[in-house]
Write a protein that holds these residues in place. Structure first.
Motif, PDB file in Angstrom:
ATOM      1  N   PHE A   1      41.915 -74.033  79.981  1.00 32.30           N
ATOM      2  CA  PHE A   1      40.798 -73.091  79.993  1.00 32.30           C
ATOM      3  C   PHE A   1      39.654 -73.625  80.844  1.00 32.30           C
ATOM      4  O   PHE A   1      38.862 -72.856  81.394  1.00 32.30           O
ATOM      5  CB  PHE A   1      40.325 -72.822  78.560  1.00 32.30           C
ATOM      6  CG  PHE A   1      39.443 -73.893  77.970  1.00 32.30           C
ATOM      7  CD1 PHE A   1      38.059 -73.794  78.020  1.00 32.30           C
ATOM      8  CD2 PHE A   1      39.989 -75.022  77.374  1.00 32.30           C
ATOM      9  CE1 PHE A   1      37.240 -74.771  77.490  1.00 32.30           C
ATOM     10  CE2 PHE A   1      39.189 -76.008  76.835  1.00 32.30           C
ATOM     11  CZ  PHE A   1      37.811 -75.886  76.890  1.00 32.30           C
ATOM     12  N   VAL A   2      39.548 -74.948  80.969  1.00 34.22           N
ATOM     13  CA  VAL A   2      38.464 -75.534  81.751  1.00 34.22           C
ATOM     14  C   VAL A   2      38.574 -75.107  83.215  1.00 34.22           C
ATOM     15  O   VAL A   2      37.567 -74.815  83.871  1.00 34.22           O
ATOM     16  CB  VAL A   2      38.481 -77.069  81.639  1.00 34.22           C
ATOM     17  CG1 VAL A   2      37.310 -77.667  82.423  1.00 34.22           C
ATOM     18  CG2 VAL A   2      38.423 -77.504  80.179  1.00 34.22           C
ATOM     19  N   GLU A   3      39.787 -75.038  83.717  1.00 35.20           N
ATOM     20  CA  GLU A   3      39.994 -74.625  85.103  1.00 35.20           C
ATOM     21  C   GLU A   3      39.536 -73.180  85.307  1.00 35.20           C
ATOM     22  O   GLU A   3      38.867 -72.866  86.304  1.00 35.20           O
ATOM     23  CB  GLU A   3      41.469 -74.765  85.479  1.00 35.20           C
ATOM     24  CG  GLU A   3      41.772 -74.391  86.918  1.00 35.20           C
ATOM     25  CD  GLU A   3      43.213 -74.647  87.307  1.00 35.20           C
ATOM     26  OE1 GLU A   3      43.695 -73.974  88.237  1.00 35.20           O
ATOM     27  OE2 GLU A   3      43.854 -75.517  86.686  1.00 35.20           O
ATOM     28  N   TYR A   4      39.870 -72.309  84.365  1.00 32.64           N
ATOM     29  CA  TYR A   4      39.476 -70.899  84.500  1.00 32.64           C
ATOM     30  C   TYR A   4      37.956 -70.749  84.444  1.00 32.64           C
ATOM     31  O   TYR A   4      37.356 -70.010  85.234  1.00 32.64           O
ATOM     32  CB  TYR A   4      40.097 -70.053  83.387  1.00 32.64           C
ATOM     33  CG  TYR A   4      41.573 -70.255  83.184  1.00 32.64           C
ATOM     34  CD1 TYR A   4      42.449 -70.416  84.254  1.00 32.64           C
ATOM     35  CD2 TYR A   4      42.116 -70.286  81.895  1.00 32.64           C
ATOM     36  CE1 TYR A   4      43.808 -70.599  84.055  1.00 32.64           C
ATOM     37  CE2 TYR A   4      43.470 -70.457  81.685  1.00 32.64           C
ATOM     38  CZ  TYR A   4      44.312 -70.626  82.764  1.00 32.64           C
ATOM     39  OH  TYR A   4      45.660 -70.811  82.551  1.00 32.64           O
ATOM     40  N   GLY A   5      37.322 -71.430  83.479  1.00 32.44           N
ATOM     41  CA  GLY A   5      35.880 -71.309  83.328  1.00 32.44           C
ATOM     42  C   GLY A   5      35.118 -71.896  84.498  1.00 32.44           C
ATOM     43  O   GLY A   5      34.099 -71.345  84.944  1.00 32.44           O
ATOM     44  N   THR A   6      35.612 -73.026  85.016  1.00 33.39           N
ATOM     45  CA  THR A   6      34.946 -73.659  86.147  1.00 33.39           C
ATOM     46  C   THR A   6      35.031 -72.776  87.390  1.00 33.39           C
ATOM     47  O   THR A   6      34.044 -72.625  88.134  1.00 33.39           O
ATOM     48  CB  THR A   6      35.574 -75.038  86.431  1.00 33.39           C
ATOM     49  OG1 THR A   6      35.496 -75.841  85.249  1.00 33.39           O
ATOM     50  CG2 THR A   6      34.857 -75.741  87.564  1.00 33.39           C
ATOM     51  N   ALA A   7      36.197 -72.162  87.616  1.00 34.58           N
ATOM     52  CA  ALA A   7      36.341 -71.254  88.758  1.00 34.58           C
ATOM     53  C   ALA A   7      35.399 -70.058  88.628  1.00 34.58           C
ATOM     54  O   ALA A   7      34.755 -69.637  89.603  1.00 34.58           O
ATOM     55  CB  ALA A   7      37.787 -70.786  88.869  1.00 34.58           C
ATOM     56  N   ALA A   8      35.305 -69.496  87.417  1.00 36.48           N
ATOM     57  CA  ALA A   8      34.404 -68.365  87.190  1.00 36.48           C
ATOM     58  C   ALA A   8      32.954 -68.778  87.401  1.00 36.48           C
ATOM     59  O   ALA A   8      32.152 -68.038  87.992  1.00 36.48           O
ATOM     60  CB  ALA A   8      34.605 -67.816  85.782  1.00 36.48           C
ATOM     61  N   ALA A   9      32.602 -69.979  86.919  1.00 39.28           N
ATOM     62  CA  ALA A   9      31.225 -70.469  87.062  1.00 39.28           C
ATOM     63  C   ALA A   9      30.857 -70.628  88.531  1.00 39.28           C
ATOM     64  O   ALA A   9      29.766 -70.222  88.958  1.00 39.28           O
ATOM     65  CB  ALA A   9      31.073 -71.796  86.331  1.00 39.28           C
ATOM     66  N   ARG A  10      31.750 -71.209  89.299  1.00 36.24           N
ATOM     67  CA  ARG A  10      31.461 -71.391  90.723  1.00 36.24           C
ATOM     68  C   ARG A  10      31.325 -70.057  91.436  1.00 36.24           C
ATOM     69  O   ARG A  10      30.490 -69.897  92.334  1.00 36.24           O
ATOM     70  CB  ARG A  10      32.554 -72.257  91.356  1.00 36.24           C
ATOM     71  CG  ARG A  10      32.452 -73.720  90.933  1.00 36.24           C
ATOM     72  CD  ARG A  10      33.596 -74.555  91.448  1.00 36.24           C
ATOM     73  NE  ARG A  10      33.394 -75.971  91.120  1.00 36.24           N
ATOM     74  CZ  ARG A  10      34.374 -76.836  90.906  1.00 36.24           C
ATOM     75  NH1 ARG A  10      35.636 -76.436  90.983  1.00 36.24           N
ATOM     76  NH2 ARG A  10      34.102 -78.092  90.619  1.00 36.24           N
ATOM     77  N   ALA A  11      32.140 -69.079  91.035  1.00 39.45           N
ATOM     78  CA  ALA A  11      32.034 -67.743  91.633  1.00 39.45           C
ATOM     79  C   ALA A  11      30.696 -67.102  91.288  1.00 39.45           C
ATOM     80  O   ALA A  11      30.061 -66.456  92.135  1.00 39.45           O
ATOM     81  CB  ALA A  11      33.185 -66.865  91.154  1.00 39.45           C
ATOM     82  N   ALA A  12      30.248 -67.269  90.028  1.00 42.93           N
ATOM     83  CA  ALA A  12      28.960 -66.695  89.620  1.00 42.93           C
ATOM     84  C   ALA A  12      27.805 -67.369  90.348  1.00 42.93           C
ATOM     85  O   ALA A  12      26.846 -66.704  90.771  1.00 42.93           O
ATOM     86  CB  ALA A  12      28.787 -66.835  88.109  1.00 42.93           C
TER      87      ALA A  12
END
Length: 406
Positions: free
Chosen positions: A32-43
């Motif tokens: 889940f860390v990979e998914y959240g980090t990718a979303a955070a960088r996109a935001a």
């Protein structure tokens, strides 16, 4: 439309949404860390804000990620690179994402932070969600699972049966909810299921919990979503004159005696002498959001709701005040909640198209509201969108609604 941007003390209650980002939903088999980090960088990229300029990070927790999932704020701060930001972790079942938004908003309004990153992500198991946290004999949801053997699809089926018996809804009505949401999901690059379906395909899918078929019920999924929120002053200094704004976040509890959320009509010795609550829990979630935002359902341009099943989406129409009790199927049949209708519901495709990634879902709903209110939703754009609401209900008295305006 009278929108209350200020409280009784004259202070603004708005915070700006500077950025929204997501990791596509699916079954990717990664952390889940990979998914959240990718979303955070996109935001952050969407907001044009550097991670080093974020003064606080709020993580929506997942109970399926081990210890890092219980301290999601710190987990995502570490993954992005420790830079001294304030950190908060929030758990509230399906409302985790909205409560994370609420915590971020409170920090901004209190002057504790100018820019806050909100992140939620999950890596969900296949099949039913199991109760977490050990034996909980005082928890009605745990009792429903362990004593009655009623998994979530069984609960969804019972509510569908109730709508059929009380309001005259039909299996065809339920199927049309899936048809509507699948058509929108087919246009959403972040959705897990990007394929239109027909009512005949819904009817032909396997029965899971009568009367609901497989295509009536949402899946469990992996995914991540993030938002960059800021004070209105920071937004203006950042060159954003008219940002999407969070106007209200409602995370209320039920009213006694209607406290057994999944079996609301079963009385107990302590309840029979007490007048029932005036409204259902889901309706109270929406009412609190409307009151805080200074709007009513007539002001809405669109809604994103928790369609755990097709029948539950219809229930939300009534609980959000889009129509009177028992009239949800009529609203659906008339196309009011479809793309191009008066009040499109789940223009994102909803859980029908995404599946459920619990801590990310309420954040993803606000991402969709943000893109719609900016006019950036592409082929699924709701024309002239100005006001949107998101809503969900989770276990143990957790539910939330967020109002966003432009």
């Amino acid at each position: 439309m009278a929108l209350a941007a200020y409280g009784g003390d004259g202070m603004t209650r708005d915070v700006a949404v500077l950025g929204a980002g997501m990791h596509p939903w699916g079954k990717w088999g990664r952390s889940f860390v990979e998914y959240g980090t990718a979303a955070a960088r996109a935001a952050l990229a969407d907001a044009r804000v550097d991670w080093r300029d974020v003064s606080s990070i709020v993580g929506a927790d997942t109970v399926r990620g081990g210890y890092p999932g219980y301290v999601a704020g710190a987990t995502f701060a570490k993954a992005l690179g420790w830079q001294g930001a304030r950190v908060t972790s929030v758990y509230a079942a399906c409302a985790s994402g909205a409560q994370a938004v609420g915590a971020a908003r409170a920090q901004i309004l209190a002057g504790l932070a100018d820019v806050v990153l909100v992140v939620g992500a999950d890596a969900a198991p296949k099949g039913f969600f199991r109760p977490a946290g050990g034996n909980r004999a005082d928890d009605p949801d745990w009792l429903r699972f362990r004593v009655l053997g009623a998994t979530n699809p069984t609960y969804f089926g019972l509510y569908a049966r109730r709508r059929i018996a009380v309001h005259g809804d039909t299996l065809e009505d339920f199927a049309q909810v899936k048809v509507k949401n699948a058509a929108s999901g087919a246009l959403n690059p972040y959705a897990r299921y990007r394929k239109r379906v027909t009512a005949e395909e819904v009817a032909a899918s396997a029965v899971v919990a009568d009367p609901l078929r497989l295509l009536d019920i949402c899946a469990t999924s992996d995914g991540g979503a993030a938002l960059v929120l800021s004070s209105m002053d920071f937004a203006r200094r950042h060159g954003v004159a008219e940002p999407v704004r969070i106007r209200a976040v409602s995370t209320v509890t039920p009213r006694y005696p209607t406290t057994v959320l999944d079996l609301p009509d079963i009385a107990t010795d302590s309840a029979v002498a007490v007048e029932p609550a005036a409204e259902a829990f889901r309706a109270s979630i929406a009412r609190a959001a409307y009151e805080e935002a200074g709007i009513g359902p007539e002001d809405l341009s669109l809604a994103e709701v928790y369609d755990l099943s097709t029948a539950l989406e219809l229930q939300w129409y009534e609980d959000l005040g889009l129509c009177a009790e028992g009239e949800a199927a009529k609203l659906l049949r008339e196309g009011v909640t479809a793309p191009g209708g008066r009040i499109p519901v789940n223009a994102s495709g909803g859980l029908a198209s995404f599946g459920e990634a619990v801590p990310a879902q309420a954040i993803a709903q606000v991402c969709e509201l943000t893109w719609q209110l900016r006019g950036e939703a592409g082929d699924r754009q709701v024309a002239g969108a100005r006001v949107g609401i998101s809503a969900n209900q989770g276990l143990f008295g957790h539910g939330s609604a967020v109002v966003a305006v432009r």
